[in-house]
Each structure stands twice: as structure tokens, then as C-alpha cells.
Motif scaffolding. Structure first.
Motif, mmCIF file in Angstrom:
data_model
loop_
_atom_site.group_PDB
_atom_site.id
_atom_site.type_symbol
_atom_site.label_atom_id
_atom_site.label_comp_id
_atom_site.label_asym_id
_atom_site.label_seq_id
_atom_site.Cartn_x
_atom_site.Cartn_y
_atom_site.Cartn_z
ATOM 1 N N GLY A 1 0.685 -1.255 -0.075
ATOM 2 C CA GLY A 1 0.057 -0.230 0.074
ATOM 3 C C GLY A 1 0.968 1.153 -0.045
ATOM 4 O O GLY A 1 0.429 2.282 -0.396
ATOM 5 N N GLY A 2 1.921 1.178 0.351
ATOM 6 C CA GLY A 2 3.027 2.257 0.246
ATOM 7 C C GLY A 2 2.457 3.576 1.220
ATOM 8 O O GLY A 2 2.329 3.467 2.046
ATOM 9 N N ASP A 3 2.451 4.561 0.269
ATOM 10 C CA ASP A 3 1.958 6.098 0.624
ATOM 11 C C ASP A 3 0.568 5.831 0.821
ATOM 12 O O ASP A 3 0.023 6.894 1.786
ATOM 13 C CB ASP A 3 2.466 7.037 -0.012
ATOM 14 N N ASN A 4 -0.103 4.982 0.484
ATOM 15 C CA ASN A 4 -1.803 5.200 0.544
ATOM 16 C C ASN A 4 -2.286 4.191 1.781
ATOM 17 O O ASN A 4 -3.008 3.334 1.302
ATOM 18 C CB ASN A 4 -2.366 4.671 -0.765
ATOM 19 N N GLN A 5 -1.968 4.644 2.754
ATOM 20 C CA GLN A 5 -2.499 3.719 3.955
ATOM 21 C C GLN A 5 -3.433 4.352 5.062
ATOM 22 O O GLN A 5 -3.136 5.419 5.318
ATOM 23 C CB GLN A 5 -1.424 3.092 4.661
ATOM 24 N N GLN A 6 -4.385 3.640 5.381
ATOM 25 C CA GLN A 6 -5.214 4.095 6.642
ATOM 26 C C GLN A 6 -4.477 4.179 7.792
ATOM 27 O O GLN A 6 -3.916 3.246 8.356
ATOM 28 C CB GLN A 6 -6.350 3.150 6.604
ATOM 29 N N GLY A 7 -4.777 5.249 8.474
ATOM 30 C CA GLY A 7 -4.173 5.312 9.771
ATOM 31 C C GLY A 7 -4.140 6.746 10.441
ATOM 32 O O GLY A 7 -4.518 7.716 9.567
ATOM 33 N N VAL A 8 -3.880 7.128 11.694
ATOM 34 C CA VAL A 8 -3.924 8.143 12.144
ATOM 35 C C VAL A 8 -2.654 8.525 13.172
ATOM 36 O O VAL A 8 -2.470 7.360 13.843
ATOM 37 C CB VAL A 8 -5.323 8.237 13.145
ATOM 38 N N VAL A 9 -2.194 9.405 13.081
ATOM 39 C CA VAL A 9 -0.913 9.658 14.208
ATOM 40 C C VAL A 9 -1.480 10.704 15.229
ATOM 41 O O VAL A 9 -1.916 11.985 14.909
ATOM 42 C CB VAL A 9 0.218 10.165 13.290
ATOM 43 N N TYR A 10 -0.889 10.464 16.318
ATOM 44 C CA TYR A 10 -1.166 11.185 17.880
ATOM 45 C C TYR A 10 -0.122 11.193 18.411
ATOM 46 O O TYR A 10 0.494 10.369 18.636
ATOM 47 C CB TYR A 10 -2.685 10.545 18.304
ATOM 48 N N PHE A 11 0.339 12.513 18.912
ATOM 49 C CA PHE A 11 1.499 12.480 19.704
ATOM 50 C C PHE A 11 1.004 12.861 21.192
ATOM 51 O O PHE A 11 0.098 13.708 21.562
ATOM 52 C CB PHE A 11 2.018 13.915 19.213
ATOM 53 N N ALA A 12 1.304 11.484 21.884
ATOM 54 C CA ALA A 12 0.737 11.752 23.271
ATOM 55 C C ALA A 12 1.768 11.879 24.520
ATOM 56 O O ALA A 12 2.591 10.770 24.392
ATOM 57 C CB ALA A 12 -0.132 10.523 23.358
ATOM 58 N N ASP A 13 1.839 12.901 25.180
ATOM 59 C CA ASP A 13 2.956 12.815 25.961
ATOM 60 C C ASP A 13 2.524 12.028 27.444
ATOM 61 O O ASP A 13 1.500 11.590 27.597
ATOM 62 C CB ASP A 13 2.854 14.343 26.860
ATOM 63 N N ASP A 14 3.555 11.556 28.084
ATOM 64 C CA ASP A 14 3.402 10.539 28.971
ATOM 65 C C ASP A 14 2.638 10.926 30.373
ATOM 66 O O ASP A 14 2.346 10.100 31.179
ATOM 67 C CB ASP A 14 4.588 9.705 29.285
ATOM 68 N N ASP A 15 2.576 12.000 30.414
ATOM 69 C CA ASP A 15 1.866 12.484 31.852
ATOM 70 C C ASP A 15 0.324 13.166 31.494
ATOM 71 O O ASP A 15 -0.196 13.315 32.627
ATOM 72 C CB ASP A 15 2.933 13.529 32.373
ATOM 73 N N ASN A 16 -0.212 13.219 30.389
ATOM 74 C CA ASN A 16 -1.549 13.565 30.156
ATOM 75 C C ASN A 16 -2.548 12.481 30.751
ATOM 76 O O ASN A 16 -2.270 11.595 30.774
ATOM 77 C CB ASN A 16 -1.825 13.968 28.912
ATOM 78 N N THR A 17 -3.689 12.957 30.834
ATOM 79 C CA THR A 17 -4.894 12.212 31.087
ATOM 80 C C THR A 17 -5.818 11.910 29.620
ATOM 81 O O THR A 17 -6.104 12.847 29.260
ATOM 82 C CB THR A 17 -5.556 12.604 32.116
ATOM 83 N N TYR A 18 -6.064 10.758 29.431
ATOM 84 C CA TYR A 18 -6.575 10.425 28.056
ATOM 85 C C TYR A 18 -7.979 9.729 28.335
ATOM 86 O O TYR A 18 -8.089 8.661 28.819
ATOM 87 C CB TYR A 18 -5.852 9.760 27.043
#
Ligand code: UGA
Ligand code: MN
Length: 256
Positions: free
Chosen positions: A103-120
Motif C-alpha cells: 500500500g506504500g503511501d496510501n495507507q489508512q491510519g492516524v498519528v497522535y502525539f501523546a505525552d506520557d503525563d497527560n490524561t486520556y
């Protein structure tokens, strides 16, 4: 789509507690791949062991912060941005790894930057899963405010509710946005600029990827707080040090 969560982390007394809380939140999230990047010249046994036992799908990386970029003891925390080289290393790995997949560049996905001290909240991950380009939502307890958020009118982000420099290109905390994997792969140069002036780290990444008009508001048109910029108090070691001086300190073989 899979959610790729990139987390910078560094060794300190509360690290295992933070990573335990975080990993146990992620266990409740389907199709999540955790990219944990240690701010260290090598992978530490504590993190290696924690990941191995976590039950999560993960990638363990490390990248030390350059010495002149690292906060020194006594520096105010806002002096230099934190987690920059680690997030960039996570992005580097992700781009390289995904290119090698079918699939190369055409892939489903989401990128999230989660710091280690936050609450999710678990709901946050379901909100971000439908990200087409860049999605945004409120962040609680941040920037000297109860919350910061994008203000939505007619389904579009028209400005930002923030207590500080609202004219910044994207006055959004790291915890307040997610980017589609396709957009990350289509913009191989996009990364975080460690030299960015205070408050412009998030903008350094988002500029060039998206315009305000294109932002996708989540969490009921940005009316719900699903992530909190919590910060953990540094534990006091006064008693520990006093006992250590008498040779009666806590057993160093016990991992905390
Ligand atoms: C705020 C933002 O929420 C962060 O996303 C941003 O990186 C940071 O400011 C900044 O100005 O750079 P804050 O709570 O002040 O966050 O920062 P920390 O939580 O202390 O650090 C952010 C991340 O970097 C954490 O995951 C932390 O583990 C990591 N970090 C911190 C390192 O990898 N190395 C360090 O020396 C310090
Ligand atoms: Mn933090």
C-alpha cells in the motif's frame, strides 16, 4: 484505521507510574500501535520490560536530546521545548516502516502525539479515528486556562479560545490534534522544529500540512474535553536522602 501514538519519555522517579497509567489506558483502545521513544542514548531495561509485559502492540525507540537542547537542573520548564527529537524519531520510524508495507503511501491510519503525563479519555481515540487530514479538539487544564479549544462556527474552526498569543498559526497544545497517516507520508519533511520560539512547536509541524479552514473539529464541535494536560508533581525525597545518609535508604534493587 490503526492509531499510531508517538510518545516521548525520559527517566525520572515517576516514569514507571506514568507509563503504567498510560499503557493501561491504551489496553482499552482497539487497533492502537504505541511508538514509545526514550530520551536516552540507549533503551533502558525499565521501559523494555514494561513494554514487553504491557500486552500492547508497540515499537520501542530511543533518541537522546542533544545536550545544548536539554533543560538543565533549575531551568524554567518553558525555556526549551521537550520531546522534540523523540517525536521526530517516531515520525522517521513510522514513515520508513509504512513505506515498506503493502500500500506504500496510501495507507489508512492516524498519528497522535501523546505525552506520557497527560490524561486520556477512551472516547478521544474514537473521535480521532475518523481523521481525514488533521482533526482538533479541546484540551483541559492547559495554558493557564480551564481549557483551550478551537471555536467552531458552521462546522469550521474560525478561531481559537486560548489565553496566550491567539495569533499563533496553530495555538493548539500537542494533545489537541491528530494527523492522518496519509498526510504524514505525503509530507516526508514535516517534523517538529526544536528551534521554534516558545509556543510555536505545534505550529512548526502543522504549518504546511493544513490550513485553519481544513481542520476537522471533533468532540461535539469542540465542546467536550476528552484529554487533560495533567502534570505530575515531582516526589519529595527528603526522607529517602536522610535515610541514605545513614545507610538505610530504600533497596535499589526494587524498581519503582
Ligand atoms: C507542554 C506540551 O504539552 C508538550 O507537548 C510540549 O512538548 C512541551 O510543553 C514543550 O514546551 O516542549 P509539558 O507538560 O510542559 O508540555 O512538557 P512535559 O510533559 O514535561 O514533556 C513533554 C513530553 O516530552 C513528555 O512525554 C516527556 O516525557 C517528554 N520529555 C520531557 C522528554 O522526552 N525529555 C525531557 O527531557 C523532558
Ligand atoms: Mn506534560
Amino acid at each position: 484505521p490503526t492509531i499510531f501514538v508517538i510518545t516521548p519519555t525520559y527517566a525520572r522517579l515517576v516514569q514507571k507510574a506514568e507509563l503504567t497509567r498510560m499503557s493501561q489506558t491504551f489496553l482499552h483502545v482497539p487497533r492502537l500501535h504505541w511508538i514509545l521513544v526514550e530520551d536516552s542514548p540507549h533503551k533502558t531495561p525499565l521501559v523494555t520490560d514494561l513494554l514487553m509485559k504491557s500486552g500492547l502492540t508497540y515499537t520501542h525507540l530511543h533518541m537522546p536530546t542533544a545536550k545544548d537542547r536539554k533543560l538543565q537542573e533549575g531551568d524554567p520548564s518553558w525555556l526549551k521545548p521537550r520531546g522534540v527529537e523523540q517525536r521526530n524519531e517516531g515520525l522517521r520510524w513510522l514513515r520508513e516502516d509504512r513505506r515498506a508495507q503493502p500500500g506504500g503511501d496510501n495507507q489508512q491510519g492516524v498519528v497522535y502525539f501523546a505525552d506520557d503525563d497527560n490524561t486520556y479519555s477512551l472516547q478521544l481515540f474514537e473521535e480521532m479515528r475518523s481523521t481525514q487530514r488533521v482533526s482538533v479538539w479541546p484540551v483541559g487544564l492547559v495554558g493557564g486556562m480551564k481549557y483551550e479549544r478551537p471555536v467552531v462556527e458552521g462546522g469550521k474552526v474560525v478561531r481559537f479560545h486560548t489565553g496566550w498569543r491567539p495569533s499563533r498559526p496553530f495555538p493548539i497544545d500537542m494533545a489537541g490534534f491528530a494527523v492522518s497517516l496519509k498526510l504524514v507520508l505525503a509530507n516526508p519533511e514535516a517534523c517538529f522544529d526544536g528551534e521554534a520560539p516558545m509556543g510555536l512547536l505545534e505550529s512548526s509541524f502543522l504549518q504546511g500540512l493544513v490550513t485553519m479552514d481544513e481542520l476537522e473539529p471533533k468532540a461535539d464541535n469542540c465542546t467536550k474535553v476528552l484529554v487533560w494536560h495533567t502534570r505530575t508533581e515531582k516526589p519529595k525525597m527528603k526522607r529517602e536522602e536522610a535515610l541514605q545518609a545513614q545507610g538505610l535508604g530504600s533497596d535499589p534493587a526494587v524498581e519503582v
